[in-house]
Write an enzyme that holds these catalytic residues in place. Structure first.
Site, PDB file in Angstrom:
ATOM      1  N   ASN A   1      -7.660   6.648  -0.426  1.00 45.97           N
ATOM      2  CA  ASN A   1      -7.213   5.269  -0.602  1.00 45.97           C
ATOM      3  C   ASN A   1      -8.001   4.456   0.414  1.00 45.97           C
ATOM      4  OD1 ASN A   1      -5.280   2.976   0.429  1.00 45.97           O
ATOM      5  ND2 ASN A   1      -4.476   3.532  -1.586  1.00 45.97           N
ATOM      6  N   SER A   2      -8.821   3.533  -0.063  1.00 47.25           N
ATOM      7  CA  SER A   2      -9.834   2.903   0.797  1.00 47.25           C
ATOM      8  C   SER A   2      -9.230   2.023   1.888  1.00 47.25           C
ATOM      9  CB  SER A   2     -10.793   2.060  -0.054  1.00 47.25           C
ATOM     10  OG  SER A   2     -11.511   2.866  -0.949  1.00 47.25           O
ATOM     11  N   GLN A   3     -10.024   1.795   2.912  1.00 51.85           N
ATOM     12  CA  GLN A   3      -9.656   0.923   4.025  1.00 51.85           C
ATOM     13  C   GLN A   3      -9.271  -0.460   3.497  1.00 51.85           C
ATOM     14  OE1 GLN A   3     -12.991  -0.009   6.509  1.00 51.85           O
ATOM     15  NE2 GLN A   3     -11.732  -0.442   8.303  1.00 51.85           N
TER      16      GLN A   3
ATOM     17  N   ARG B   1       0.792  -1.235   0.000  1.00 54.00           N
ATOM     18  CA  ARG B   1       0.000   0.000   0.000  1.00 54.00           C
ATOM     19  C   ARG B   1       0.827   1.289   0.000  1.00 54.00           C
ATOM     20  NH1 ARG B   1      -4.227   1.870   4.767  1.00 54.00           N
ATOM     21  NH2 ARG B   1      -5.689   3.044   3.457  1.00 54.00           N
TER      22      ARG B   1
END
Length: 201
Positions: A45-47, A19
Site C-alpha cells: 500500500n503506497s506511501q 487508509r
C-alpha cells in the site's frame, strides 16, 4: 482547475477514504505513517504522500472513466472513485488473485458501486477491451513508458506512471498529441504483466 484545486480535491478524497480499511490488521496501527506498508504477496500500500502527488498529477474529475493499474488493496481505486463521483466509473485491475478478492471487498465496504476491481488478463497491460479511459493511474514501476497504456487513453486523457525511478505524466491533447513530463524520484514494486507470483508462504 488549478493545482491548488486539485490538491484540495485529493485531500477531501483522503479524508473520506481512511487508509486503515485497506490494510491488513497487523499494519492498521501504522496507517498514519507516511510510508509504504506491506499488503502481502510482495505488494504494498503506497506511501500516502506519493499517492497524493500521483492523484494531483492525474487530476481525475467528476464524470470521468478511470483505469487503476495495480489496484492492490483497493485504496487508490476507492480514492479515484471519490474523485470521479457517481457519474464517473473506475476500473481497477490487479494480477494477484488474493488481492483481487480482498481489494474488491475493501472497495465494497466504502459503498462506491461505480468502481470495481477485477483480475488483470495474463500478458495484457491495462484493459484495452474497455478503453478508452480519460485517466489511467499505474502504481508499479515500469522500465519504459508503456505505449499500450497510452493507446488506451481518450483524446485529452492523462496517464500517470512511475518509469525508471521518475514519475511520468503523459497528457494528450484533443488530437492525441502527447506532452510528457517527469518529476521526482520514486520507488515502487515492478510493473509485471505475466503470470501472478506463487502463493505467499
Amino acid at each position: 482547475m488549478t493545482d491548488a484545486d486539485a490538491r484540495a480535491r485529493v485531500a477531501r478524497a483522503f479524508d473520506e477514504t481512511p487508509r486503515p480499511g485497506f490494510l491488513r490488521p497487523a499494519e492498521r496501527a501504522l496507517a498514519g505513517l507516511d510510508g509504504a506498508l506491506s499488503i502481502g504477496w510482495g505488494q504494498t500500500n503506497s506511501q500516502p504522500r506519493t499517492v497524493a502527488a500521483m492523484l494531483t498529477l492525474l487530476d481525475a474529475r467528476p464524470g470521468q472513466r478511470v483505469l487503476d493499474v495495480g489496484a492492490g488493496s483497493g485504496w487508490t481505486t476507492a480514492l479515484l472513485a471519490h474523485l470521479v463521483g457517481e457519474t464517473g466509473a473506475v476500473l481497477g485491475v490487479e494480477r494477484v488473485p488474493e488481492l483481487v478478492r480482498w481489494g474488491a471487498a475493501n472497495l465494497d465496504a466504502v459503498a462506491r458501486p461505480w468502481a470495481r476491481i477485477r483480475a488483470a488478463a495474463r500478458g495484457v497491460l491495462g484493459a484495452p477491451e474497455e478503453a478508452p479511459f480519460d485517466r489511467i493511474l499505474v502504481s508499479a514501476m515500469a522500465d519504459e513508458l508503456p505505449a499500450d497504456l497510452i493507446d488506451q487513453l481518450a483524446p485529452g486523457g492523462r496517464l500517470v506512471v512511475p518509469v525508471d525511478g521518475a514519475m511520468v505524466l503523459v497528457a494528450l491533447d484533443g488530437e492525441r498529441r502527447a506532452a510528457i513530463s517527469r518529476s521526482g524520484g520514486y520507488v515502487f514494486v515492478p510493473l509485471i504483466r505475466d503470470a501472478p507470483p506463487p502463493p505467499e508462504g
